[in-house]
Design a protein around this motif. Structure first.
Motif, PDB file in Angstrom:
ATOM      1  N   VAL A  91       0.764  -1.374   0.025  1.00 26.92           N
ATOM      2  CA  VAL A  91       0.100  -0.201   0.060  1.00 26.92           C
ATOM      3  C   VAL A  91       0.880   1.129  -0.028  1.00 26.92           C
ATOM      4  O   VAL A  91       0.580   2.336  -0.644  1.00 26.92           O
ATOM      5  CB  VAL A  91      -1.191  -0.081   1.232  1.00 26.92           C
ATOM      6  N   GLY A  92       2.124   1.262   0.736  1.00 24.71           N
ATOM      7  CA  GLY A  92       2.825   2.282   0.846  1.00 24.71           C
ATOM      8  C   GLY A  92       3.642   2.446  -0.585  1.00 24.71           C
ATOM      9  O   GLY A  92       4.387   3.737  -0.342  1.00 24.71           O
ATOM     10  N   GLU A  93       3.650   1.832  -1.451  1.00 29.12           N
ATOM     11  CA  GLU A  93       4.424   1.872  -2.505  1.00 29.12           C
ATOM     12  C   GLU A  93       3.882   2.009  -3.760  1.00 29.12           C
ATOM     13  O   GLU A  93       4.393   1.683  -5.019  1.00 29.12           O
ATOM     14  CB  GLU A  93       5.295   0.833  -2.716  1.00 29.12           C
ATOM     15  N   ARG A  94       2.447   2.681  -3.712  1.00 33.03           N
ATOM     16  CA  ARG A  94       1.975   2.794  -4.920  1.00 33.03           C
ATOM     17  C   ARG A  94       1.588   4.066  -5.272  1.00 33.03           C
ATOM     18  O   ARG A  94       0.883   4.343  -6.366  1.00 33.03           O
ATOM     19  CB  ARG A  94       0.498   2.063  -4.705  1.00 33.03           C
ATOM     20  N   LEU A  95       2.463   5.085  -4.920  1.00 34.25           N
ATOM     21  CA  LEU A  95       2.185   6.284  -5.496  1.00 34.25           C
ATOM     22  C   LEU A  95       2.446   6.607  -6.902  1.00 34.25           C
ATOM     23  O   LEU A  95       1.854   6.981  -7.612  1.00 34.25           O
ATOM     24  CB  LEU A  95       3.270   7.326  -4.547  1.00 34.25           C
ATOM     25  N   SER A  96       3.572   5.800  -7.582  1.00 30.27           N
ATOM     26  CA  SER A  96       3.651   5.901  -8.919  1.00 30.27           C
ATOM     27  C   SER A  96       2.699   5.433  -9.929  1.00 30.27           C
ATOM     28  O   SER A  96       2.306   5.971 -10.626  1.00 30.27           O
ATOM     29  CB  SER A  96       5.268   5.494  -9.385  1.00 30.27           C
ATOM     30  N   GLY A  97       2.393   4.269  -9.373  1.00 23.88           N
ATOM     31  CA  GLY A  97       1.318   3.719 -10.264  1.00 23.88           C
ATOM     32  C   GLY A  97       0.044   4.621 -10.066  1.00 23.88           C
ATOM     33  O   GLY A  97      -0.798   4.633 -10.978  1.00 23.88           O
ATOM     34  N   GLY A  98      -0.090   5.126  -9.074  1.00 24.19           N
ATOM     35  CA  GLY A  98      -1.480   6.043  -8.862  1.00 24.19           C
ATOM     36  C   GLY A  98      -1.094   7.307  -9.563  1.00 24.19           C
ATOM     37  O   GLY A  98      -2.205   7.891 -10.379  1.00 24.19           O
ATOM     38  N   LEU A  99      -0.080   7.841  -9.607  1.00 22.71           N
ATOM     39  CA  LEU A  99       0.094   9.242 -10.458  1.00 22.71           C
ATOM     40  C   LEU A  99      -0.224   8.720 -12.261  1.00 22.71           C
ATOM     41  O   LEU A  99      -0.655   9.604 -12.703  1.00 22.71           O
ATOM     42  CB  LEU A  99       1.552   9.727 -10.542  1.00 22.71           C
TER      43      LEU A  99
END
Ligand code: 7PJ
Length: 275
Positions: A231-239
């Motif tokens: 969950v804490g490593e999903r920022l790039s995918g989210g962007l």
């Protein structure tokens, strides 16, 4: 196109960031972090400083498998925070709830938008939302949070989501909510397998036919499933997904990571304006 959210404007003429303020102790991605009221207020202010055009306050966890929250608990979590935030913030506050009593109390406390993952299907919700006189966001979900990921199935996910949302939009209009105050949301992750989420995303441009669409994918499991990230490593995918949503026509992106998403959307918008 300016949406009047209980007296505060939300400009849907360009893509906007909705910042998530989670007041549930058990949310999958930031549960328990903001159960202290002071921390919650500071986090909301930080999200506005980072570019959020609206703050979504929620006290009812809708993650897969979550149990129902009692009315008393939900009111106690969200109403005091909304009441203190509303006079503090220049941007509107939305309330993420399905309970008519919470909708009413939240709007009385200063909320300017009702965000309901049940799309106003709970008894009394349509009438209460109409009486509140604020815009609503209607989301698609197959099943119920407690069981929705058990066996989702679709013949044509795009057509089924479109038909459901059309039906709920008409129900809202019939209840007296002006059409221009109805936002729509495909409901990523709500009763959908990875293949459903990806197919829906790939055809978002077919679904989105007005500036009234919101997309929420921040830190969700569809990112984790594709990337193999926690969950804490999903920022790039989210962007990446935020950019795709806006390119497909979505005007509100609901996220945890406001500053990063705000920059991604401004950059995307700059290119889109040069077309
Ligand atoms: C959504 C939501 C969403 C809207 C949640 C989470 C789960 N409201 N509330 N759309 N998701 N409108 O944040 O991952 O996708 S709670």
């Amino acid at each position: 196109m300016i949406l009047d959210c209980g007296g505060k404007p939300l400009d849907l003429g360009r893509p906007q960031v909705m910042g998530i303020l989670n007041l549930t102790p058990d949310s999958f991605s930031d549960g328990g972090r903001f159960t202290d009221q002071g921390l919650a207020l500071a986090h909301a202010q930080q999200m506005v400083d980072d570019g959020a055009a609206i703050i979504d306050v929620g006290g009812e966890s809708t993650r897969p498998g979550a149990e129902d929250v009692s009315l008393e608990d939900e009111l106690a979590r969200v109403i005091p925070v909304i009441a203190r935030l509303a006079p503090l913030l220049d941007v509107p506050i939305s309330v993420d709830t399905s309970k008519p009593e919470v909708m009413r109390a939240a709007v009385d406390a200063g909320a300017g938008l009702i965000n309901d993952v049940y799309a106003l299907r709970r008894p009394g919700a349509l009438q209460t939302a109409a009486a509140c006189g604020v815009p609503v966001c209607l989301m698609h979900m197959q099943g119920e949070p407690r069981t929705m990921q058990a066996a989702p199935s679709y013949a044509d996910v795009v057509a089924e989501v479109a038909a459901f949302l059309q039906g709920r939009e008409e129900a809202a209009v019939a209840a007296g909510i002006p059409r221009e105050r109805v936002l729509l949301d495909p409901g990523f992750g709500f009763g959908k397998r990875l293949e459903d989420n990806l197919h829906l995303y790939a055809h978002l441009d077919r679904l989105i036919d007005s500036p009234r669409w919101l997309v929420g994918v921040s830190r969700k499991s569809m990112i984790g499933q594709v990337l193999g990230r926690t969950v804490g490593e999903r920022l790039s995918g989210g962007l990446a997904l935020a950019t795709l949503a806006v390119q497909a026509g979505a005007r509100i992106v609901r996220v945890h990571d406001v500053r990063e998403t705000y920059d991604a959307l401004r950059m995307t918008q700059a290119v889109m304006e040069a077309r």
